[in-house]
Enzyme design. Structure first.
Site, PDB file in Angstrom:
ATOM      1  N   LYS A  35     -46.422 -56.763-103.379  1.00 51.95           N
ATOM      2  CA  LYS A  35     -45.288 -55.882-103.080  1.00 51.95           C
ATOM      3  C   LYS A  35     -45.011 -54.958-104.260  1.00 51.95           C
ATOM      4  O   LYS A  35     -44.969 -55.399-105.404  1.00 51.95           O
ATOM      5  CB  LYS A  35     -44.025 -56.700-102.786  1.00 51.95           C
ATOM      6  CG  LYS A  35     -42.832 -55.814-102.402  1.00 51.95           C
ATOM      7  CD  LYS A  35     -41.645 -56.634-101.945  1.00 51.95           C
ATOM      8  CE  LYS A  35     -40.704 -57.006-103.034  1.00 51.95           C
ATOM      9  NZ  LYS A  35     -39.899 -55.901-103.571  1.00 51.95           N
ATOM     10  N   ASP A  61     -41.832 -51.614-100.770  1.00 50.25           N
ATOM     11  CA  ASP A  61     -40.413 -51.968-100.583  1.00 50.25           C
ATOM     12  C   ASP A  61     -39.558 -50.748-100.917  1.00 50.25           C
ATOM     13  O   ASP A  61     -38.848 -50.711-101.916  1.00 50.25           O
ATOM     14  CB  ASP A  61     -40.079 -53.167-101.478  1.00 50.25           C
ATOM     15  CG  ASP A  61     -38.779 -53.844-101.095  1.00 50.25           C
ATOM     16  OD1 ASP A  61     -38.163 -53.427-100.091  1.00 50.25           O
ATOM     17  OD2 ASP A  61     -38.385 -54.788-101.794  1.00 50.25           O
ATOM     18  N   LYS A  63     -37.064 -49.426 -99.284  1.00 45.72           N
ATOM     19  CA  LYS A  63     -35.632 -49.596 -98.960  1.00 45.72           C
ATOM     20  C   LYS A  63     -34.968 -48.254 -98.625  1.00 45.72           C
ATOM     21  O   LYS A  63     -33.946 -47.864 -99.193  1.00 45.72           O
ATOM     22  CB  LYS A  63     -34.892 -50.290-100.092  1.00 45.72           C
ATOM     23  CG  LYS A  63     -35.286 -51.749-100.257  1.00 45.72           C
ATOM     24  CD  LYS A  63     -34.163 -52.554-100.873  1.00 45.72           C
ATOM     25  CE  LYS A  63     -34.482 -54.027-100.924  1.00 45.72           C
ATOM     26  NZ  LYS A  63     -35.578 -54.369-101.821  1.00 45.72           N
ATOM     27  N   ASP A  66     -31.027 -43.247 -95.501  1.00 48.12           N
ATOM     28  CA  ASP A  66     -30.576 -41.850 -95.569  1.00 48.12           C
ATOM     29  C   ASP A  66     -30.406 -41.367 -94.120  1.00 48.12           C
ATOM     30  O   ASP A  66     -30.525 -42.161 -93.173  1.00 48.12           O
ATOM     31  CB  ASP A  66     -31.617 -41.008 -96.336  1.00 48.12           C
ATOM     32  CG  ASP A  66     -31.021 -39.740 -96.953  1.00 48.12           C
ATOM     33  OD1 ASP A  66     -30.009 -39.230 -96.421  1.00 48.12           O
ATOM     34  OD2 ASP A  66     -31.572 -39.253 -97.944  1.00 48.12           O
ATOM     35  N   THR A 117     -30.179 -60.168-100.767  1.00 49.46           N
ATOM     36  CA  THR A 117     -30.063 -61.564-101.210  1.00 49.46           C
ATOM     37  C   THR A 117     -29.308 -61.689-102.531  1.00 49.46           C
ATOM     38  O   THR A 117     -28.973 -62.787-102.950  1.00 49.46           O
ATOM     39  CB  THR A 117     -31.465 -62.192-101.367  1.00 49.46           C
ATOM     40  OG1 THR A 117     -32.315 -61.264-102.035  1.00 49.46           O
ATOM     41  CG2 THR A 117     -32.063 -62.526-100.025  1.00 49.46           C
ATOM     42  N   ARG A 208     -39.922 -62.793-110.066  1.00 49.44           N
ATOM     43  CA  ARG A 208     -39.832 -63.360-111.417  1.00 49.44           C
ATOM     44  C   ARG A 208     -40.291 -64.813-111.566  1.00 49.44           C
ATOM     45  O   ARG A 208     -40.860 -65.134-112.623  1.00 49.44           O
ATOM     46  CB  ARG A 208     -38.415 -63.150-111.960  1.00 49.44           C
ATOM     47  CG  ARG A 208     -38.176 -61.682-112.302  1.00 49.44           C
ATOM     48  CD  ARG A 208     -36.728 -61.317-112.370  1.00 49.44           C
ATOM     49  NE  ARG A 208     -36.102 -61.357-111.051  1.00 49.44           N
ATOM     50  CZ  ARG A 208     -34.851 -61.004-110.804  1.00 49.44           C
ATOM     51  NH1 ARG A 208     -34.092 -60.585-111.794  1.00 49.44           N
ATOM     52  NH2 ARG A 208     -34.368 -61.056-109.576  1.00 49.44           N
TER      53      ARG A 208
HETATM   54  O1  C5P Z   1     -37.790 -61.607-108.943  1.00 46.34           O
HETATM   55  P1  C5P Z   1     -37.339 -61.962-107.562  1.00 46.34           P
HETATM   56  O2  C5P Z   1     -38.114 -63.124-106.955  1.00 46.34           O
HETATM   57  O3  C5P Z   1     -35.856 -62.163-107.474  1.00 46.34           O
HETATM   58  O4  C5P Z   1     -37.716 -60.676-106.721  1.00 46.34           O
HETATM   59  C1  C5P Z   1     -37.328 -60.507-105.391  1.00 46.34           C
HETATM   60  C2  C5P Z   1     -37.938 -59.255-104.859  1.00 46.34           C
HETATM   61  O5  C5P Z   1     -37.525 -59.108-103.515  1.00 46.34           O
HETATM   62  C3  C5P Z   1     -37.542 -57.980-105.596  1.00 46.34           C
HETATM   63  O6  C5P Z   1     -38.701 -57.171-105.655  1.00 46.34           O
HETATM   64  C4  C5P Z   1     -36.493 -57.346-104.714  1.00 46.34           C
HETATM   65  O7  C5P Z   1     -36.541 -55.944-104.718  1.00 46.34           O
HETATM   66  C5  C5P Z   1     -36.875 -57.855-103.331  1.00 46.34           C
HETATM   67  N1  C5P Z   1     -35.778 -57.967-102.372  1.00 46.34           N
HETATM   68  C6  C5P Z   1     -34.677 -58.753-102.577  1.00 46.34           C
HETATM   69  N2  C5P Z   1     -33.676 -58.830-101.637  1.00 46.34           N
HETATM   70  C7  C5P Z   1     -33.760 -58.113-100.522  1.00 46.34           C
HETATM   71  C8  C5P Z   1     -34.879 -57.317-100.293  1.00 46.34           C
HETATM   72  C9  C5P Z   1     -35.888 -57.275-101.244  1.00 46.34           C
HETATM   73  O8  C5P Z   1     -34.602 -59.450-103.605  1.00 46.34           O
HETATM   74  N3  C5P Z   1     -32.830 -58.212 -99.596  1.00 46.34           N
END
Ligand code: C5P
Length: 230
Positions: A35, A61, A63, A66, A117, A208
């Site tokens: 991703k 991603d 997102k 608009d 999230t 992460r």
């Molecule tokens: O580092 P981490 O596991 O928290 O990354 C979560 C990934 O999922 C990030 O790239 C973030 O942009 C994406 N994401 C998210 N919540 C959403 C949609 C996408 O955390 N609702």
């Protein structure tokens, strides 16, 4: 999308192109999908999407959120990149999601983000959503699916409710994945990878816990092993 053989989607959230590429190479044996999100797209550019896609399906991603004409324009360009998945915000409304799906064309799956999230119930309440977070997710999900979205991005905590309401009609892609002992970072609605799959997730988005590990390849391998073991 039926559940991939390897449902781990590694979020390559680096602004530096070399970091994106080297991390992708390191985790490739243990990743089903790569991703690239806002950090990589704005920092490293969109050219790497095609290169990454030679190795694994790529999730852009973006997102998008608009007016429909802008989203249609952006999606027309994204559709050229060679990605397999792309995101729009369900909160952009029916016409916006419909324009996105139309411009994406065949072969590019449009996923509608419901409630981020990183938001907890208190923040969702302050933002003025009526009802609980889950109510908000269900409402956004229904509208996005009616507009033609192929799947949804939700927290693992809403999987049961979404599967209960929509059955297998939608792919459910879940960030907020945290293995036992991992820090939450800025995520608020989280669950472990095995638990999320058991609750009905199609794809697990993991950043992460893998990419910030001392050894990302080992972290990815361990996560893959943890979901294989029952
Ligand atoms: O580092 P981490 O596991 O928290 O990354 C979560 C990934 O999922 C990030 O790239 C973030 O942009 C994406 N994401 C998210 N919540 C959403 C949609 C996408 O955390 N609702």
């Amino acid at each position: 999308m039926s559940r991939a053989a390897n449902p781990i989607c590694v979020a390559l959230d680096f602004a530096d192109e070399e970091m994106v590429r080297s991390t992708a190479n390191a985790v490739a044996p243990f990743a089903g999908v790569f991703k690239v999100g806002l950090t990589a797209l704005y920092g490293a550019g969109t050219d790497l999407v095609g290169d990454l896609a030679k190795d694994r399906p790529v999730f852009v991603d973006a997102k998008l959120h608009d007016i429909p004409a802008q989203v249609e324009g952006a999606m027309t360009s994204i559709a050229e990149l060679g990605a397999s998945y792309v995101t729009v915000h369900a909160a952009g409304g029916f016409d916006m999601v419909k324009a996105a799906v139309g411009a994406a064309g065949a072969g590019l799956e449009v996923l509608a983000v419901t409630v981020l999230t990183s938001l907890d119930d208190a923040e969702v309440d302050k933002l003025g959503f009526a009802g609980t977070t889950e109510d908000g997710v269900l409402r956004l999900a229904e509208r996005a699916l009616d507009a033609g979205a192929h799947g949804l991005v939700c927290s693992p905590l809403e999987l049961a409710a979404l599967r209960g309401r929509f059955g297998d009609a939608a792919d459910l892609v879940v960030p907020g994945i945290r293995p036992a002992g991992a820090g939450a970072d800025d995520q608020r609605r989280t669950l472990g990878p095995r638990e999320a799959l058991d609750a009905g997730a199609t794809l697990l988005v993991v950043g992460r816990p893998i990419t910030a590990a001392v050894d990302p390849a080992t972290a990815a391998r361990r996560m893959l092993e943890s979901i294989a073991a029952r």
